[in-house]
Motif scaffolding. Structure first.
Motif, mmCIF file in Angstrom:
data_model
loop_
_atom_site.group_PDB
_atom_site.id
_atom_site.type_symbol
_atom_site.label_atom_id
_atom_site.label_comp_id
_atom_site.label_asym_id
_atom_site.label_seq_id
_atom_site.Cartn_x
_atom_site.Cartn_y
_atom_site.Cartn_z
ATOM 1 N N LYS A 83 1.016 -1.102 -0.113
ATOM 2 C CA LYS A 83 0.021 -0.140 -0.032
ATOM 3 C C LYS A 83 0.921 1.203 -0.011
ATOM 4 C CE LYS A 83 -3.864 -2.108 -0.047
ATOM 5 N NZ LYS A 83 -4.706 -2.445 -1.348
ATOM 6 N N THR A 84 2.212 1.342 0.503
ATOM 7 C CA THR A 84 2.833 2.406 0.827
ATOM 8 C C THR A 84 4.061 2.345 -0.260
ATOM 9 O OG1 THR A 84 4.207 1.660 2.620
ATOM 10 C CG2 THR A 84 2.047 2.747 2.961
ATOM 11 N N GLY A 85 4.441 0.914 -0.518
ATOM 12 C CA GLY A 85 5.766 1.069 -1.135
ATOM 13 C C GLY A 85 6.895 0.982 -0.101
ATOM 14 N N LYS A 86 6.932 0.923 0.898
ATOM 15 C CA LYS A 86 7.956 0.990 1.769
ATOM 16 C C LYS A 86 8.562 -0.326 2.118
ATOM 17 C CE LYS A 86 9.005 1.702 6.675
ATOM 18 N NZ LYS A 86 8.597 2.231 8.163
ATOM 19 N N PRO A 87 9.766 -0.329 1.911
ATOM 20 C CA PRO A 87 10.628 -1.744 1.926
ATOM 21 C C PRO A 87 10.461 -2.194 3.382
ATOM 22 C CG PRO A 87 12.029 0.137 0.866
ATOM 23 C CD PRO A 87 10.873 0.598 1.463
ATOM 24 N N LEU A 88 10.228 -3.396 3.429
ATOM 25 C CA LEU A 88 10.183 -4.066 4.498
ATOM 26 C C LEU A 88 11.153 -4.912 4.955
ATOM 27 C CD1 LEU A 88 6.499 -5.451 4.647
ATOM 28 C CD2 LEU A 88 7.028 -3.399 5.551
ATOM 29 N N SER A 89 12.083 -5.307 4.088
ATOM 30 C CA SER A 89 13.216 -5.940 3.937
ATOM 31 C C SER A 89 14.105 -5.697 2.700
ATOM 32 C CB SER A 89 13.226 -7.364 4.563
ATOM 33 O OG SER A 89 12.418 -8.217 3.556
ATOM 34 N N GLU A 90 15.448 -5.986 2.911
ATOM 35 C CA GLU A 90 16.214 -5.724 1.628
ATOM 36 C C GLU A 90 17.222 -7.017 1.504
ATOM 37 O OE1 GLU A 90 18.861 -2.531 0.997
ATOM 38 O OE2 GLU A 90 17.869 -2.439 -0.705
ATOM 39 N N PHE A 91 17.398 -7.446 0.600
ATOM 40 C CA PHE A 91 18.706 -8.553 0.309
ATOM 41 C C PHE A 91 19.585 -7.887 -0.932
ATOM 42 C CE2 PHE A 91 20.421 -11.944 -2.108
ATOM 43 C CZ PHE A 91 21.182 -12.632 -1.159
ATOM 44 N N LYS A 92 20.571 -7.675 -0.863
ATOM 45 C CA LYS A 92 21.343 -7.249 -1.660
ATOM 46 C C LYS A 92 21.973 -8.628 -2.353
ATOM 47 C CE LYS A 92 22.801 -3.051 0.639
ATOM 48 N NZ LYS A 92 23.877 -2.119 1.283
ATOM 49 N N MET A 93 21.940 -8.403 -3.673
ATOM 50 C CA MET A 93 22.268 -9.468 -4.564
ATOM 51 C C MET A 93 23.789 -9.557 -4.688
ATOM 52 S SD MET A 93 19.736 -11.112 -5.387
ATOM 53 C CE MET A 93 20.030 -12.734 -6.622
ATOM 54 N N PRO A 94 24.534 -10.609 -4.831
ATOM 55 C CA PRO A 94 25.947 -10.574 -4.958
ATOM 56 C C PRO A 94 26.706 -9.983 -6.179
ATOM 57 C CG PRO A 94 25.191 -12.971 -5.579
ATOM 58 C CD PRO A 94 23.942 -11.964 -5.081
ATOM 59 N N GLN A 95 27.926 -9.580 -6.008
ATOM 60 C CA GLN A 95 28.540 -8.908 -7.119
ATOM 61 C C GLN A 95 28.552 -9.889 -8.342
ATOM 62 O OE1 GLN A 95 31.300 -6.131 -7.193
ATOM 63 N NE2 GLN A 95 30.514 -5.535 -5.275
ATOM 64 N N GLY A 96 28.331 -9.356 -9.564
ATOM 65 C CA GLY A 96 28.284 -10.128 -10.613
ATOM 66 C C GLY A 96 26.712 -10.215 -11.118
ATOM 67 N N VAL A 97 26.022 -9.810 -10.423
ATOM 68 C CA VAL A 97 24.278 -9.778 -10.817
ATOM 69 C C VAL A 97 24.029 -8.672 -11.429
ATOM 70 C CG1 VAL A 97 22.156 -10.202 -9.970
ATOM 71 C CG2 VAL A 97 23.801 -11.793 -9.120
ATOM 72 N N GLU A 98 23.622 -8.554 -12.498
ATOM 73 C CA GLU A 98 22.962 -7.363 -13.276
ATOM 74 C C GLU A 98 21.426 -7.406 -13.178
ATOM 75 O OE1 GLU A 98 24.859 -7.056 -17.035
ATOM 76 O OE2 GLU A 98 26.781 -7.212 -16.636
ATOM 77 N N TYR A 99 20.888 -8.644 -13.014
ATOM 78 C CA TYR A 99 19.393 -8.625 -13.347
ATOM 79 C C TYR A 99 18.888 -9.714 -12.385
ATOM 80 C CZ TYR A 99 19.908 -5.782 -17.499
ATOM 81 O OH TYR A 99 20.054 -4.638 -18.277
ATOM 82 N N ALA A 100 17.775 -9.776 -11.930
ATOM 83 C CA ALA A 100 17.339 -10.703 -10.788
ATOM 84 C C ALA A 100 15.943 -10.790 -11.356
ATOM 85 C CB ALA A 100 17.480 -10.470 -9.416
ATOM 86 N N SER A 101 15.198 -12.234 -11.342
ATOM 87 C CA SER A 101 13.925 -12.545 -11.517
ATOM 88 C C SER A 101 13.262 -13.170 -10.467
ATOM 89 C CB SER A 101 13.813 -13.534 -12.642
ATOM 90 O OG SER A 101 14.278 -12.891 -13.755
ATOM 91 N N VAL A 102 12.107 -12.723 -10.022
ATOM 92 C CA VAL A 102 11.296 -13.302 -8.753
ATOM 93 C C VAL A 102 10.549 -14.387 -9.131
ATOM 94 C CG1 VAL A 102 9.676 -12.600 -7.147
ATOM 95 C CG2 VAL A 102 11.136 -10.822 -7.722
ATOM 96 N N VAL A 103 10.911 -15.391 -8.608
ATOM 97 C CA VAL A 103 10.187 -16.762 -8.838
ATOM 98 C C VAL A 103 8.653 -16.820 -8.009
ATOM 99 C CG1 VAL A 103 10.168 -19.250 -8.538
ATOM 100 C CG2 VAL A 103 12.017 -17.965 -9.594
ATOM 101 N N SER A 104 9.054 -16.386 -6.604
ATOM 102 C CA SER A 104 7.910 -16.429 -5.760
ATOM 103 C C SER A 104 8.010 -15.174 -4.766
ATOM 104 C CB SER A 104 7.882 -17.632 -5.048
ATOM 105 O OG SER A 104 7.240 -17.563 -3.838
ATOM 106 N N THR A 105 6.999 -14.647 -4.216
ATOM 107 C CA THR A 105 7.212 -13.688 -3.184
ATOM 108 C C THR A 105 6.705 -14.219 -1.800
ATOM 109 O OG1 THR A 105 4.874 -12.996 -3.543
ATOM 110 C CG2 THR A 105 6.506 -11.868 -4.867
ATOM 111 N N LYS A 106 6.081 -15.204 -1.514
ATOM 112 C CA LYS A 106 6.011 -15.860 -0.260
ATOM 113 C C LYS A 106 5.748 -17.264 -0.495
ATOM 114 C CE LYS A 106 3.778 -12.066 2.252
ATOM 115 N NZ LYS A 106 2.641 -11.675 2.788
ATOM 116 N N PRO A 107 6.960 -17.968 -0.069
ATOM 117 C CA PRO A 107 8.097 -17.641 0.452
ATOM 118 C C PRO A 107 9.001 -16.951 -0.752
ATOM 119 C CG PRO A 107 8.210 -19.919 -0.034
ATOM 120 C CD PRO A 107 6.846 -19.408 -0.112
ATOM 121 N N LEU A 108 10.018 -16.274 -0.457
ATOM 122 C CA LEU A 108 10.650 -15.320 -1.460
ATOM 123 C C LEU A 108 11.813 -16.024 -2.085
ATOM 124 C CD1 LEU A 108 11.130 -12.824 -2.983
ATOM 125 C CD2 LEU A 108 12.464 -11.729 -0.850
ATOM 126 N N VAL A 109 11.742 -16.368 -3.503
ATOM 127 C CA VAL A 109 12.774 -16.841 -4.193
ATOM 128 C C VAL A 109 12.960 -16.096 -5.334
ATOM 129 C CG1 VAL A 109 13.343 -19.120 -5.439
ATOM 130 C CG2 VAL A 109 11.935 -19.264 -3.532
#
Length: 606
Positions: free
Chosen positions: A378-404
């Motif tokens: 509703k607000t867009g406020k980040p509840l948590s954050e995971f920084k992808m490792p070096q060497g990652v230019e793009y990431a794809s979301v397979v599932s949001t709950k659980p987060l994969v």
């Protein structure tokens, strides 16, 4: 896996990344033609992967300031022994250990075929492998690592976080998984061809992404419209006219059958045949109405352009190189839109479904970082954050709950799949639970190269990740009897479950969707049979036949006229739908068996 296709024709280049996105705390910035024939294939003519244009010959998913949560340091685990006893070197699944020539030939539909010359080369390599390896070669065994062998990267850093519960994936038939799916075999499993939808006449390649099911209607994107068809008869129930062509469609819809799409602001005209993809709209699939439409500024006088749209937590979210925007699903009210920031951060796109997750890129070109943020929808406020490792230019979301999340770390996957690793993340804390390394020579899941929510053949359920293996030689050892399996990994510790679902000789399993805790999968058939839909019990990984398509030549030609890896496949209650994602200018053909369709339906009803 196939290589990624070229970009759509006549598409102007997007602006350089960065510069737009959700407001952040100033100091936060780091935050196919036929398939299965046992003969060498002709030059490829089928669809490319989902959401991409195909060759003309073929047819065929801010917020507010935050303090970045602390995330565990990414570590590259040491790969374990794989496929050999006693710690022998790792090998690609189904191939000898000796170096061998790469054979690029791929049959329409994505099924690899070897030419006679290539078979000689492979045979020679096999002979060398048997000598060098002391006669130890498991290429024909079809066996997976032992239950005690841990896949590379299978170390859990937060074993109790993340998922919605479920077993760890270590148990056998008595592990309590599966058996609660809604899809059951009906009175008969033999299907008939229920109806066909012709490809609309278009002057040039036109995207027709998007297909959905309700209890009464099969819905498919048309030209400057979305059309609802009677689920059994195929007659037109309603048509939603749009100002321009649909250019993006959500994989998720509300429980009362409302779904967001992207569409162009005007109709396409020659010779440029392109319009800006800047309109977001919500469709009611029950009534055939456009409920609302909206656009937002992308900076200056131009409207923001989008490439993806999704739905999660009652919010419609669209992303692209112009940044991300979100709208209330019920009213269309703008919740956030692209904004300039000092860190050059912008939302590339979003993953929806049970939650809403943003994939965010920050930094200057050449030194950018990618992070995954679990958002308050509703607000867009980040509840948590995971920084992808070096060497990652793009990431794809397979599932949001659980987060994969899937990513290609350091371009390790060079086969076009865009996946080298899956990251299981605790969406509440942003901590890494485990990393599952997916050897692209062994596993067949794919994600769009630059897309956030465009993964296929990777399913998440009961805190498990399900993946199909690549095709390999069947039990007979004969050319043309290729087969594969579906295997499961625990999202808590990365371990592979001992059970696997076998496709059977000549068939190839493609997981389509979860059905409760079970899986619905399509069995791509050999050249002389019709395809099958099966329910896979998550606990035992045993398959139950739900539907089998007719095997006569005419129906086989219709089924195989789609490039299956580039088509949309839907199954529900004894009905199976195959539809293309691009419509092409028609070409002359001397045979009725060469005719292409926008969509076809096979059904056990009636």
């Amino acid at each position: 896996m196939t290589q990624p296709p070229p970009p759509p024709p006549n598409q102007p280049p997007g602006p350089p990344p960065g510069g737009f996105g959700a407001p952040q705390d100033p100091g936060q910035g780091q935050g196919q033609g036929g398939f299965g024939a046992p003969t060498p294939p002709p030059p490829p003519q089928g669809d490319p992967g989902y959401g991409y244009p195909q060759a003309p010959q073929g047819q065929p998913g801010y917020g507010y300031p935050q303090q970045a949560p602390q995330t565990p340091q990414y570590q590259q685990p040491v790969p374990p022994p794989y496929g050999y006893p006693g710690g022998q070197p790792q090998q690609p699944y189904g191939y000898p250990t000796a170096p061998q020539q790469q054979v690029p030939a791929v049959a329409p539909g994505g099924r690899r075929k070897l030419s006679a010359q290539a078979q000689i080369i492979v045979a020679a390599a096999v002979a060398v492998a048997l000598i060098v390896g002391g006669g130890i070669w498991y290429a024909n065994s079809g066996s997976d690592p032992s239950p005690d062998a841990k896949p590379a990267g299978g170390t859990s850093q937060s074993p109790n976080g993340g998922g919605d519960g479920g077993a760890s994936g270590d148990g056998g038939a008595g592990n309590g998984l599966g058996g609660n799916g809604k899809e059951k075999p009906g009175g008969k499993t033999g299907a008939r061809l229920a109806f066909r939808v012709d490809v609309p006449k278009v002057p040039d390649t036109t995207p027709v992404d998007g297909s959905w099911l309700t209890d009464k209607t099969f819905v498919k994107t048309g030209v400057d419209s979305v059309v609802g068809y009677d689920i059994d008869k195929g007659t037109v129930s309603w048509t939603i006219p749009l100002p321009g062509q649909v250019c993006g469609a959500s994989r998720h819809k509300t429980e009362d059958n409302k779904v967001p799409v992207l569409f162009e602001e005007k109709k396409r005209v020659a010779p440029r045949y392109y319009q800006s993809c800047n309109q977001i709209g919500m469709l009611d699939l029950n009534t055939g109405k456009l409920l609302w439409s909206a656009s937002v500024s992308g900076g200056g006088d131009e409207k923001a352009r989008f490439s993806e749209v999704t739905l999660g937590g009652g919010t419609v979210a669209a992303g692209g190189t112009d940044g991300g925007a979100a709208f209330d699903a019920a009213t269309g009210k703008v919740l956030w839109k692209p904004q300039s920031n000092d860190q050059g951060c912008y939302d590339m796109g979003y993953g929806g479904g049970a939650g809403l997750v943003a994939v965010r890129k920050c930094g200057k070109y050449g030194a950018q970082t990618v992070s995954v943020q679990n958002l308050d929808p509703k607000t867009g406020k980040p509840l948590s954050e995971f920084k992808m490792p070096q060497g990652v230019e793009y990431a794809s979301v397979v599932s949001t709950k659980p987060l994969v999340v899937a990513a290609n770390v350091g371009d390790a996957a060079d086969d076009g799949s865009s996946i080298s690793d899956f990251f299981s993340i605790d969406e509440k804390t942003g901590k890494l639970r485990t990393k599952i390394t997916a050897n692209p020579d062994r596993y067949a899941a794919e994600c769009g190269a630059t897309s956030v929510e465009e993964c296929s053949q990777a399913l998440v359920g009961d805190d498990r990740l399900y993946l199909p293996t690549e095709e390999h030689e069947g039990s007979t050892g004969e050319y043309g009897d290729e087969t594969n399996e579906i295997v499961a990994f625990s999202l808590a510790d990365g371990k592979m479950a001992p059970e696997k679902a076998d496709a059977g000789d000549g068939y190839v399993l493609m997981p389509l969707r979860m059905d409760g805790g079970d899986l619905i999968a399509y069995k791509v058939p050999p050249h002389d049979k019709g395809g099958q839909l099966v329910s896979v019990h998550a606990g035992t990984m045993k398959s139950t036949l739900l539907l089998e398509n007719p095997s006569d030549k005419a129906n086989r030609s219709i089924e195989s006229s789609f490039s299956i890896t580039g088509a949309e496949l839907l199954y529900a209650d004894g009905r199976f739908f195959i539809s293309g994602t691009y419509a092409n200018k028609p070409r002359e053909s001397g045979s009725a068996l060469d005719k292409k369709y926008l969509a076809v339906s096979f059904s056990t009803k009636g």
